[in-house]
Structures are given as C-alpha cells and as structure tokens.
Design a protein around this motif. Structure first.
Motif, short mmCIF file in Angstrom:
data_model
loop_
_atom_site.label_atom_id
_atom_site.label_comp_id
_atom_site.label_asym_id
_atom_site.label_seq_id
_atom_site.Cartn_x
_atom_site.Cartn_y
_atom_site.Cartn_z
N SER A 87 0.57 -1.23 0.00
CA SER A 87 -0.33 -0.28 -0.02
C SER A 87 0.73 1.19 -0.26
N ASN A 108 -16.47 4.89 -1.28
CA ASN A 108 -16.36 3.72 -2.85
C ASN A 108 -17.48 5.38 -4.16
N ASN A 120 -11.01 6.00 -7.15
CA ASN A 120 -11.20 4.35 -7.05
C ASN A 120 -10.10 5.16 -8.78
N LYS A 124 -6.54 2.54 -8.86
CA LYS A 124 -6.54 2.03 -9.75
C LYS A 124 -4.75 1.00 -10.70
N ARG A 143 -10.27 -5.53 -0.46
CA ARG A 143 -10.58 -4.08 0.65
C ARG A 143 -9.73 -3.13 1.30
N TYR A 197 -7.60 -1.18 -0.76
CA TYR A 197 -8.10 0.01 -1.65
C TYR A 197 -8.60 1.13 -0.65
N LYS A 249 -6.99 5.17 -0.26
CA LYS A 249 -7.47 6.32 -1.06
C LYS A 249 -7.82 6.99 0.46
#
Length: 223
Positions: free
Chosen positions: A49, A90, A96, A100, A172, A175, A179
């Motif tokens: 991450s 989200n 998003n 990615k 999850r 991400y 974020k």
C-alpha cells in the motif's frame, strides 16, 4: 501474545485472532510460523500500500490536470460529508480510477492451444507483462485513470489482486488504506515535481514487491 493473555483484555485485533487460533490448535505456531504471520502482514498489508501511494503521488505530480480533477472530487466529498466515511468512500469514482492502476484432473487450454494443465502443476502469470500489453492497455506509458472506470474492457486482465476464489483476501482493506492516504494528503496539499524528482521510474530488480530504485521525491505545497 503473552502480555495480552496475562492481561485478559480483548481488543478484537490480529493478536486476539492469533490467540484464538492457537487455543484451537496448540501445535499451530511451532517454529517460525508465528513470526511468518507478522512478516506477511507487514509485507502485504503495509509495504504494498505504501508503494502504491508513493507511485500515485509521483504520477500526480507529473500530471497536474489529473491531480486537479482528483483534488476537486476529494474536496467536494469532504464538503458533502464533513469527514471521510468508510461506507461512502467508494462514491469517489475518479479516486478509484487513480488508485487502480472446479476441481478437475486437468485444465484444457483448447481452443487456444492443444495442451492440458495437469492437476497440481504450478502456473506463473507474468502480471507486469500482462498489465503492459498494448493489446489490453493501449498508450501504456500514459497516465490515464479513466481507463479503469466501470466500463474497463476486460477486468480479467487486471491482476493486481488476482482473480477468482484465490484472490487476495485483503483487497478491500488495501484499497481503503491507499484511498484514505490519498484523500488525507490531496485535500490539503498540491503535489509538485522539483529538481530531486526522478524523471522516470526505474523498477527495483530485486524487490519482492514493485517499488522504485530511486527515492520518489516530490514537493507538498499547502493549498
């Protein structure tokens, strides 16, 4: 684990989970198995991450128009909710895009090849090559977050977390972690390149995870 067992407290974290597992199977953590659990959480849960966040901030510094768009989305979100919420994060679709970047004896490759994979045969997928194949990713050298929108042509090509029943269980969490880092930085700071920022990224050849050979220096300017 010993300190937690002495105190008798329960914090619902990884240590509690490991203690519960050890109670069910006292032979579970012999040798280096317990150390391996901590190691894999550090490598998979932190280093990956951190690398993604570093790369994202670097390419945003090189692409101010994209950076302006994502910062506007983050600020609109903060204005709407007042704070970051797990249940609604989200909603930021552009963020998003930016982030990615059966049991059988054999598996037949027909009609592509006259070959069957025997059960138990290891298969290694060149993920970097697949992600950079111009057949699937045109203009691969360009930073184009829009290519990862919900209408991305073939999601099976994007293998950052694997696919199917053996994909990464932490997808999850990973991400959300990246974020949240991006939101925290970009809502208050503009990212800019300066003389110490590398012009290109040279991938580290011996690293277990994808990371840069050179430090990814950028300037953070409060704005």
């Amino acid at each position: 684990m010993s300190e937690r067992q002495k105190s008798g407290s329960n914090q619902g974290d990884l240590i509690d989970a490991l203690i519960a597992m050890n109670k069910e199977d006292p032979d579970l953590f012999h040798g280096d198995t317990l150390v391996a659990q901590a190691g894999i959480f550090l490598i998979v849960g932190f280093e990956t991450s951190a690398s993604v966040t570093s790369f994202a901030l670097y390419v945003l510094a090189k692409n101010p128009k994209v950076q302006g768009k994502i910062r506007a989305e983050i600020r609109d979100y903060i204005s709407k909710y007042g704070a970051v919420q797990y249940e609604t994060i989200n909603e930021m679709e552009y963020l998003n895009m930016v982030v990615k970047a059966n049991e059988e004896d054999s598996y037949s490759l027909e009609s592509y090849q006259e070959f069957k994979l025997p059960k138990g045969m290891p298969v290694y997928i060149p993920v970097v090559a697949t992600h950079r194949d111009p057949k699937y990713i045109p203009n691969r050298e360009e930073f184009i977050p829009e290519r990862f929108n919900r209408d991305f042509v073939d999601q099976s090509v994007y293998l950052a977390f694997g696919l199917g029943p053996r994909n990464c269980v932490g997808i999850r969490f990973a991400y959300f972690q990246v974020k949240l880092a991006m939101i925290t930085i970009l809502q208050n700071y503009k990212i800019k390149m300066f003389e110490r920022t590398p012009k290109i990224i040279r991938r580290h050849k011996k690293s277990l995870v994808t990371r840069s050979e050179d430090p990814l220096y950028v300037n953070l300017m409060r704005e």
